[in-house]
Design a protein around this motif. Structure first.
Motif, mmCIF file in Angstrom:
data_model
loop_
_atom_site.group_PDB
_atom_site.id
_atom_site.type_symbol
_atom_site.label_atom_id
_atom_site.label_comp_id
_atom_site.label_asym_id
_atom_site.label_seq_id
_atom_site.Cartn_x
_atom_site.Cartn_y
_atom_site.Cartn_z
ATOM 1 N N ARG A 113 -45.992 66.580 24.469
ATOM 2 C CA ARG A 113 -44.575 66.887 24.575
ATOM 3 C C ARG A 113 -43.837 66.216 23.416
ATOM 4 O O ARG A 113 -44.170 65.100 23.025
ATOM 5 N N ARG A 114 -42.856 66.913 22.886
ATOM 6 C CA ARG A 114 -42.129 66.386 21.742
ATOM 7 C C ARG A 114 -40.638 66.374 22.025
ATOM 8 O O ARG A 114 -40.105 67.296 22.618
ATOM 9 N N GLN A 115 -39.981 65.329 21.632
ATOM 10 C CA GLN A 115 -38.528 65.291 21.723
ATOM 11 C C GLN A 115 -37.970 64.949 20.362
ATOM 12 O O GLN A 115 -38.290 63.902 19.799
ATOM 13 N N THR A 132 -35.180 63.577 18.202
ATOM 14 C CA THR A 132 -34.069 62.674 18.492
ATOM 15 C C THR A 132 -32.985 62.754 17.431
ATOM 16 O O THR A 132 -31.898 62.215 17.627
ATOM 17 N N ARG A 164 -25.931 62.653 22.386
ATOM 18 C CA ARG A 164 -26.997 63.567 22.775
ATOM 19 C C ARG A 164 -27.611 63.132 24.108
ATOM 20 O O ARG A 164 -28.031 63.965 24.910
ATOM 21 N N LEU A 223 -28.125 65.647 27.043
ATOM 22 C CA LEU A 223 -29.423 65.842 27.682
ATOM 23 C C LEU A 223 -29.333 65.595 29.178
ATOM 24 O O LEU A 223 -29.942 66.309 29.975
ATOM 25 N N GLU A 241 -24.454 74.953 27.825
ATOM 26 C CA GLU A 241 -23.509 74.001 27.257
ATOM 27 C C GLU A 241 -24.128 73.212 26.109
ATOM 28 O O GLU A 241 -23.529 73.019 25.053
ATOM 29 N N ALA A 274 -35.608 73.870 21.154
ATOM 30 C CA ALA A 274 -36.020 73.445 22.490
ATOM 31 C C ALA A 274 -36.357 71.958 22.499
ATOM 32 O O ALA A 274 -36.015 71.241 23.446
ATOM 33 N N ASP A 275 -36.982 71.485 21.441
ATOM 34 C CA ASP A 275 -37.358 70.078 21.392
ATOM 35 C C ASP A 275 -36.163 69.168 21.146
ATOM 36 O O ASP A 275 -36.223 67.971 21.398
ATOM 37 N N GLY A 327 -34.434 69.425 24.888
ATOM 38 C CA GLY A 327 -35.242 69.081 26.054
ATOM 39 C C GLY A 327 -35.544 70.277 26.934
ATOM 40 O O GLY A 327 -35.620 70.151 28.158
ATOM 41 N N LEU A 328 -35.720 71.442 26.325
ATOM 42 C CA LEU A 328 -35.994 72.663 27.081
ATOM 43 C C LEU A 328 -37.281 73.296 26.580
ATOM 44 O O LEU A 328 -37.969 72.732 25.735
ATOM 45 N N GLN A 364 -22.642 60.031 32.285
ATOM 46 C CA GLN A 364 -23.970 59.682 31.798
ATOM 47 C C GLN A 364 -23.931 58.242 31.322
ATOM 48 O O GLN A 364 -23.153 57.898 30.428
ATOM 49 N N ALA A 415 -33.013 56.235 21.432
ATOM 50 C CA ALA A 415 -33.935 57.320 21.085
ATOM 51 C C ALA A 415 -35.001 57.464 22.161
ATOM 52 O O ALA A 415 -35.385 58.581 22.535
ATOM 53 N N ASN A 428 -33.533 59.169 25.052
ATOM 54 C CA ASN A 428 -33.438 60.571 24.676
ATOM 55 C C ASN A 428 -34.723 61.304 25.012
ATOM 56 O O ASN A 428 -34.705 62.374 25.624
ATOM 57 N N ALA A 429 -35.819 60.724 24.585
ATOM 58 C CA ALA A 429 -37.111 61.365 24.834
ATOM 59 C C ALA A 429 -37.379 61.456 26.333
ATOM 60 O O ALA A 429 -37.901 62.454 26.824
ATOM 61 N N LEU A 450 -35.093 61.553 28.776
ATOM 62 C CA LEU A 450 -34.184 62.539 29.362
ATOM 63 C C LEU A 450 -34.670 63.953 29.074
ATOM 64 O O LEU A 450 -34.581 64.849 29.917
ATOM 65 N N GLY A 451 -35.165 64.143 27.861
ATOM 66 C CA GLY A 451 -35.536 65.495 27.483
ATOM 67 C C GLY A 451 -36.888 65.924 27.983
ATOM 68 O O GLY A 451 -37.096 67.102 28.302
ATOM 69 N N ARG A 452 -37.802 64.992 28.100
ATOM 70 C CA ARG A 452 -39.188 65.407 28.278
ATOM 71 C C ARG A 452 -39.913 64.823 29.474
ATOM 72 O O ARG A 452 -41.059 65.176 29.727
#
Lengths: 287, 287
Positions: free
Chosen positions: A99-101, A103, A170, A174, A181, A215-216, A219-220, B101, B168, B171-172, B174-176
DNA sequence: CGCCTGGTTGACGCTATTCAAAAGTCGTGG
DNA sequence: CCACGACTTTTGAATAGCGTCAACCAGGCG
């Protein structure tokens, strides 16, 4: 373990990747012939010409990197700081299972790895998205410069604080925005940032991110990004052709995202900037 | 519009809130009698005693704040920087429709608003969670100190870079990460950070966050946090009694989150630290 | 003793994911 | 010039995770 200059390990060797044409309204490196990073420093921090030049003198020979290439994959190159002069890049974290995010999305004028100035270990990676040209600054040299000229240190601190604010924003997106949105928010942000470096017209900018990249960031999944993009298009908010995004309805897009550009900390500009037209986001709020 | 010292506007006036007893293994402000912020600077940055003292001399009269109180709600107090000496606080963003948040959870030794050193406008708010005592530093004074002693500026830059890395990482997450993974991650992080300031035993720490607070950190709803917490409990990973969390299975919890503490940048410690036992997270990885 | 906040539970719905496959796009090589 | 291969985008159907709404429970404080 020699230092390499230009290899491409992240994709098949045949992926030169499609380049997009040069910037729509600029002629390459940036307006005024200066590089976008130094220009940004001059516009937004209080640094004077001598200080700007002092930073410029630390530049090593610039490096050009192919699209979809990881920078400094070998941890040793952390002794340098990279200024993105042209192209798009991103900073990301990779989880053990793939999985990749992303940042941070970086465009001309951004620092790729300011943290290297302060930290030893690097916990995120940076990769190019398009072909990029980067200026390389030696960390040791920058450290001594900062020690001699604290105002430069302050300017770098300012850059770090802005990065911080962007990360926090962000974070909020997220955690608390819907996909629609959040995507609208991202588009608003990219529109503004591209405009600031002279790479956008009044309503269009190039977006070389794939839907998977987007998407990365959000976070989708890429599939869902696709569907949400279609929603924005069919709602008449944006249009797309190839890598170009046209913002057909800025106010509408802004409202979908509840976008407010505070977190970008552009409070040095106030419509003055350079000769460019006043930014669209500065128009009055909706009634 | 006078400056107030201790009021409480975010909740009803009767919300003194339950306090938890003093730290389990400390006697108040922190070990060695020093305050946790300066101690952290000394352990993790290269600052010497004289430099630490120089910072300490900027401290104004400390401020105590009640639980659930917003700090510097009036934007004018941005001319100060707050060091959290005791208690829990958080930094957060509030959307127009009330969604919240939390972008940082702060415990003793943390700076509440380092960005005030560099930025004019403040785009996030800070509120206490428990009763807090804060040291207050005047921004102007700190700026001149940094100008005279660049090594102090560097230390602050280091603090900012670590905040950046933490943002960061979240972030990861939250997203993944799934809710379960993310919650486990948060618990791992708080366990470590509490241990570092001497506020945790080998397997227990106080967590004064409500489930709604946790939800606002993780980008979830309180209801879902509740269910996920139950999952961790019934899986034998943690136990809870009041505000105390017992980590019954550190390795298990760590594996659920794939937790790796790199991003906290503790690479100044190496088991030496103070007299405290080696941290549990430094044990070997699972086979 | 009753209130208020925070924790717990259940039923239901929506958002986004997953898996799979088809349809562009672009660069490459024949 | 055309055909092939690697991505990328698009589409569909089924599913899972998390949100929403609403009610109920538990404990601390006035």
């Amino acid at each position: 373990m020699q230092h390499r200059v230009d290899d491409d390990r992240s994709r098949g060797s045949s992926s030169i990747g499609r380049e997009r044409p040069a910037s729509p309204s600029g002629s390459g490196a940036g307006p005024d012939g200066a590089d976008p990073f130094l220009l940004r420093l001059r516009l937004l921090t209080g640094l004077d010409d001598a200080e700007i030049r002092a930073i410029e003198q630390l530049y090593g020979t610039p490096r050009t990197v192919r699209p979809r290439t990881e920078l400094f994959a070998d941890g040793e190159e952390a002794r340098r700081i990279h200024v993105l002069l042209d192209g798009w890049a991103c900073r990301y974290r990779l989880l053990a299972d793939g999985r990749r995010q992303i940042t941070a999305v970086m465009i001309p004028g951004d620092l790729c790895d300011l943290d290297a100035l302060y930290l030893e270990a690097d916990d995120s990676a940076v990769a190019t998205i398009t072909a990029c040209t980067l200026a390389v600054i030696d960390v040791a040299g920058l450290r001594t410069l900062v020690r001699e000229q604290p105002r430069i240190g302050e300017a770098l601190g300012w850059l770090g604080a802005v990065e911080n604010a962007i990360l926090a924003e962000r974070n909020a997106c997220l955690g608390r925005l819907s996909a629609r949105e959040h995507l609208a928010h991202l588009l608003c942000e990219m529109m503004i940032r591209q405009t600031l470096v002279g790479k956008a017209t009044a309503d269009r900018f190039a977006l070389p991110l794939t839907q998977e990249d987007i998407a990365d960031v959000l976070g989708l999944t890429a599939v869902h990004v696709n569907r949400v993009l279609q929603g924005l298009r069919s709602g008449g908010l944006i249009a797309q052709r190839q890598q170009w995004v046209t913002v057909s309805d800025w106010l509408g897009l802004r409202d979908v995202a509840s976008f407010r550009p505070n977190y970008l900390h552009l409070e040095g500009l106030d419509g003055a900037g350079r000769g460019r037209a006043v930014a669209p986001w500065s128009v009055a709020t909706t009634p």
